[in-house]
Design a protein around this motif. Structure first.
Motif, PDB file in Angstrom:
ATOM      1  N   THR A 297      67.155 -57.145  30.927  1.00 34.27           N
ATOM      2  CA  THR A 297      66.135 -58.010  30.937  1.00 34.27           C
ATOM      3  C   THR A 297      65.005 -57.422  31.883  1.00 34.27           C
ATOM      4  OG1 THR A 297      67.026 -58.727  33.163  1.00 34.27           O
ATOM      5  CG2 THR A 297      67.689 -59.896  30.947  1.00 34.27           C
ATOM      6  N   LEU A 298      63.673 -57.886  31.942  1.00 33.71           N
ATOM      7  CA  LEU A 298      62.680 -57.300  32.748  1.00 33.71           C
ATOM      8  C   LEU A 298      63.134 -57.059  34.235  1.00 33.71           C
ATOM      9  CD1 LEU A 298      59.630 -56.941  33.599  1.00 33.71           C
ATOM     10  CD2 LEU A 298      59.558 -59.457  34.098  1.00 33.71           C
ATOM     11  N   TRP A 299      64.178 -57.878  34.794  1.00 30.07           N
ATOM     12  CA  TRP A 299      64.509 -58.028  35.928  1.00 30.07           C
ATOM     13  C   TRP A 299      65.528 -56.794  36.297  1.00 30.07           C
ATOM     14  CZ3 TRP A 299      61.183 -60.941  38.318  1.00 30.07           C
ATOM     15  CH2 TRP A 299      60.677 -62.248  37.528  1.00 30.07           C
ATOM     16  N   TYR A 300      66.305 -56.556  35.286  1.00 30.66           N
ATOM     17  CA  TYR A 300      67.270 -55.312  35.180  1.00 30.66           C
ATOM     18  C   TYR A 300      66.509 -54.099  35.239  1.00 30.66           C
ATOM     19  CZ  TYR A 300      71.265 -52.574  33.746  1.00 30.66           C
ATOM     20  OH  TYR A 300      72.193 -51.581  33.618  1.00 30.66           O
ATOM     21  N   ILE A 301      65.552 -54.059  34.536  1.00 35.15           N
ATOM     22  CA  ILE A 301      64.506 -52.824  34.548  1.00 35.15           C
ATOM     23  C   ILE A 301      63.832 -52.677  35.910  1.00 35.15           C
ATOM     24  CG2 ILE A 301      62.494 -51.723  33.616  1.00 35.15           C
ATOM     25  CD1 ILE A 301      63.122 -53.331  31.027  1.00 35.15           C
ATOM     26  N   GLY A 302      63.778 -53.691  36.483  1.00 37.02           N
ATOM     27  CA  GLY A 302      63.075 -53.637  37.959  1.00 37.02           C
ATOM     28  C   GLY A 302      64.210 -53.347  38.998  1.00 37.02           C
ATOM     29  N   ARG A 303      65.336 -53.875  39.004  1.00 32.72           N
ATOM     30  CA  ARG A 303      66.319 -53.558  39.831  1.00 32.72           C
ATOM     31  C   ARG A 303      66.776 -52.091  39.783  1.00 32.72           C
ATOM     32  NH1 ARG A 303      71.766 -56.727  39.233  1.00 32.72           N
ATOM     33  NH2 ARG A 303      71.766 -55.444  37.359  1.00 32.72           N
ATOM     34  N   THR A 334      61.428 -67.344  37.662  1.00 26.12           N
ATOM     35  CA  THR A 334      61.861 -66.887  35.942  1.00 26.12           C
ATOM     36  C   THR A 334      61.151 -68.244  35.517  1.00 26.12           C
ATOM     37  OG1 THR A 334      64.030 -67.826  36.022  1.00 26.12           O
ATOM     38  CG2 THR A 334      63.620 -65.505  36.015  1.00 26.12           C
ATOM     39  N   TYR A 335      61.367 -69.591  35.928  1.00 22.95           N
ATOM     40  CA  TYR A 335      60.984 -70.785  35.220  1.00 22.95           C
ATOM     41  C   TYR A 335      59.469 -70.881  35.684  1.00 22.95           C
ATOM     42  CZ  TYR A 335      65.955 -72.215  35.574  1.00 22.95           C
ATOM     43  OH  TYR A 335      67.314 -72.380  35.406  1.00 22.95           O
ATOM     44  N   SER A 368      57.588 -65.442  25.256  1.00 25.33           N
ATOM     45  CA  SER A 368      57.519 -65.512  26.501  1.00 25.33           C
ATOM     46  C   SER A 368      58.670 -66.055  27.309  1.00 25.33           C
ATOM     47  CB  SER A 368      56.234 -66.767  26.851  1.00 25.33           C
ATOM     48  OG  SER A 368      54.960 -66.264  26.543  1.00 25.33           O
ATOM     49  N   PHE A 369      59.344 -66.998  26.765  1.00 26.67           N
ATOM     50  CA  PHE A 369      60.807 -67.220  27.546  1.00 26.67           C
ATOM     51  C   PHE A 369      61.588 -66.027  27.690  1.00 26.67           C
ATOM     52  CE2 PHE A 369      65.175 -68.673  26.743  1.00 26.67           C
ATOM     53  CZ  PHE A 369      65.320 -69.626  28.117  1.00 26.67           C
TER      54      PHE A 369
END
Length: 505
Positions: A297-303, A334-335, A368-369
């Motif tokens: 996910t986007l968040w995994y890449i950022g982490r 995220t929401y 987008s979701f």
């Protein structure tokens, strides 16, 4: 003034990608160039090509069957359930269908929700039980039978039929553009992920719902979209574009009817499990609330990037590392980002120069979701494929995205092997593949937005007058409130009249 798409199933000229799509036209040069304008049948609908058996529709359906058959062969090393030495990863054949036959207790005859909690929405749980419990009963009477193999094959057969039905609905609403559906039939992501999970249950129902909407049956469309939402949540997002376009075209009543019937169908399907087995039914919501940052996910890449500059200790954390340890705040973010993107899409739908098409808005919302979600499983690509075909039937960007998805698929299995103690490559390879997937989906969104802002670029509107999927929106004029707003805006932007010198006589 808008013009309604006359006779969706009519006899106007059929689109040929070798003539209309620059990417396909370039490839066609290798086999002699595009079909000529005066070739037999080039300007006739597929049903009138002199009685030829291999029409575009039959070719596309045959290609879909071929892709699904090859997918079954690719998954066959895992069909017997004997997953030794990480064969499910080394052969790229892992599937939740087999893993959850045991994890959900179906191999013991447990009834979903009644006997154990299920991590999926209810219609998927019912579907698992409807196929799994008869297989278990058959295995009880015939111990020599391999229950895992029978369960997988039964699911592959039904899910494959739903995939074929999905491509059939694309063909049904795009009679003048039958070759667009070949993008679905030949999708590399379809080949590698078709039965990784039960996603085609929701996809098929959602496709039927969109077809019913295109045929101007809002009640049927609502019921089907509600059932699809009871299998996976994302089909409910399609209701948003319907409501916004209903507001823009003064057709809000039909959109509200579809939304109301969808919610009624959703509640009706959930009640038999939610009332008597509340705790087991609630597992899906608990899991999605508690789940941390997931792979890719986007968040995994950022982490991962945070970890290059920060140690991850409480006093030395980057923002993504902090979010990883604070799931409630991650959920809110995220929401919130998804909500903001929906507001932006709604504004685009309301104030674009020309009314956007339903499929284009639906793709933007679902994409987008996924972009902002904390979970983006490998098979979620299947959600977007039919919407991408309907939203922007252009092969170049579509294939670039599909290649990125296959690279992600391969690298994901390498990551799974690494997590199992058999590292294949550095984690940075998986992060790069995840980034490519994210970027290509975002590029597709950008191209669709460009087509909305400059509708003369829209390939579908180069064949149809308006929106063949739009149902009551097809050919509808803008609502009076929008016409008045646009007139006031244009009047406000008009330059003041030049000053005139007084005239003396």
């Amino acid at each position: 003034m808008s013009v309604r798409t006359t006779d969706i199933d009519g006899s106007e000229r059929v689109d040929h990608p070798a003539q209309s799509d620059g990417f396909v036209r370039g490839l066609s040069e290798a086999i002699g160039g595009p079909i000529g304008e005066h070739a037999a049948g080039s300007d006739k609908p597929q049903a009138q090509w002199g009685g030829r058996f291999w029409t575009a529709t039959r070719i596309v359906i045959a290609l879909t069957c071929l892709t699904l058959a090859l997918h079954w062969v690719q998954k066959s090393p895992c069909r017997d359930g004997a997953w030794a030495d990480h064969i499910q990863y080394t052969r790229f054949c892992y599937t939740d269908v087999l893993a959850l036959y045991y994890a959900e207790g179906l191999n013991e005859g447990k009834v979903p929700y009644r006997d154990h909690p299920v991590e999926y929405p209810v219609l998927t749980g019912y579907f698992m039980g409807a196929l799994g419990l008869p297989v278990h009963a058959l295995g009880e009477s015939r111990p020599e039978l391999n229950q895992a193999l029978w369960f997988y094959d039964a699911n592959a057969l039904v899910l494959g039929a739903l995939a074929i039905a999905t491509v059939a609905t694309i063909l049904a609403v795009r009679r003048r553009r039958p070759w667009d559906a070949a993008m679905f039939a030949l999708s590399p992501a379809l080949f590698v992920t078709a039965t990784v999970n039960w996603d085609f249950l929701a996809i098929g129902l959602a496709a039927f719902g969109m077809y019913a909407w295109a045929k101007r049956h809002p009640v049927v469309a609502g019921i089907l979209l509600g059932l699809a939402g009871a299998a996976k949540m994302w089909p409910l997002f399609i209701l948003g574009p319907l409501l916004v376009l209903g507001l823009r075209t003064n057709r809000l009543r039909q959109a509200l009817v579809a939304t109301g019937t969808a919610l009624a169908a959703l509640v009706a399907v959930n009640l038999p499990a939610a009332i008597p087995y509340r705790e087991n039914w609630d597992r899906f919501f608990e899991l999605n609330t508690e789940r941390p940052i997931d792979w890719g996910t986007l968040w995994y890449i950022g982490r991962y990037l945070d970890g290059k500059w920060n140690s991850g200790s409480p006093g030395d954390q980057g923002p993504f590392q902090w979010l990883s340890n604070h799931v409630p705040q991650l959920n809110l973010l995220t929401y919130g980002l998804f909500g903001l993107s929906c507001l932006a899409i709604a504004a685009l739908a309301l104030f674009a120069p020309r009314k956007p098409r339903v499929a284009a808005l639906a793709f933007l919302v679902v994409a987008s979701f996924l972009i902002f979600s904390k979970v983006w499983s490998q098979q979620y690509v299947l959600w977007l494929i039919p919407l991408a075909v309907l939203a922007r039937p252009r092969w170049g960007a579509f294939l670039a995205w599909q290649i990125a998805e296959v690279l992600y698929f391969v690298s994901f299995y390498g990551e799974l092997l690494g997590a199992s103690g058999k590292p294949v490559f550095p984690e940075g390879v998986f992060v790069l593949a995840s980034t490519l997937r994210l970027v290509t989906v975002a590029v597709l969104c950008g191209l669709i937005v460009r087509d909305i802002v400059t509708p003369e670029r829209d390939p579908v509107r180069q064949t149809y007058e308006d929106d063949p999927d739009g149902g009551v929106f097809d050919g509808a004029d803008d609502a009076p409130w929008l016409v008045r707003w646009r007139a006031r805006r244009e009047a406000g932007e008009a330059p003041p009249p030049p000053d005139r010198e007084p005239v003396t006589v």
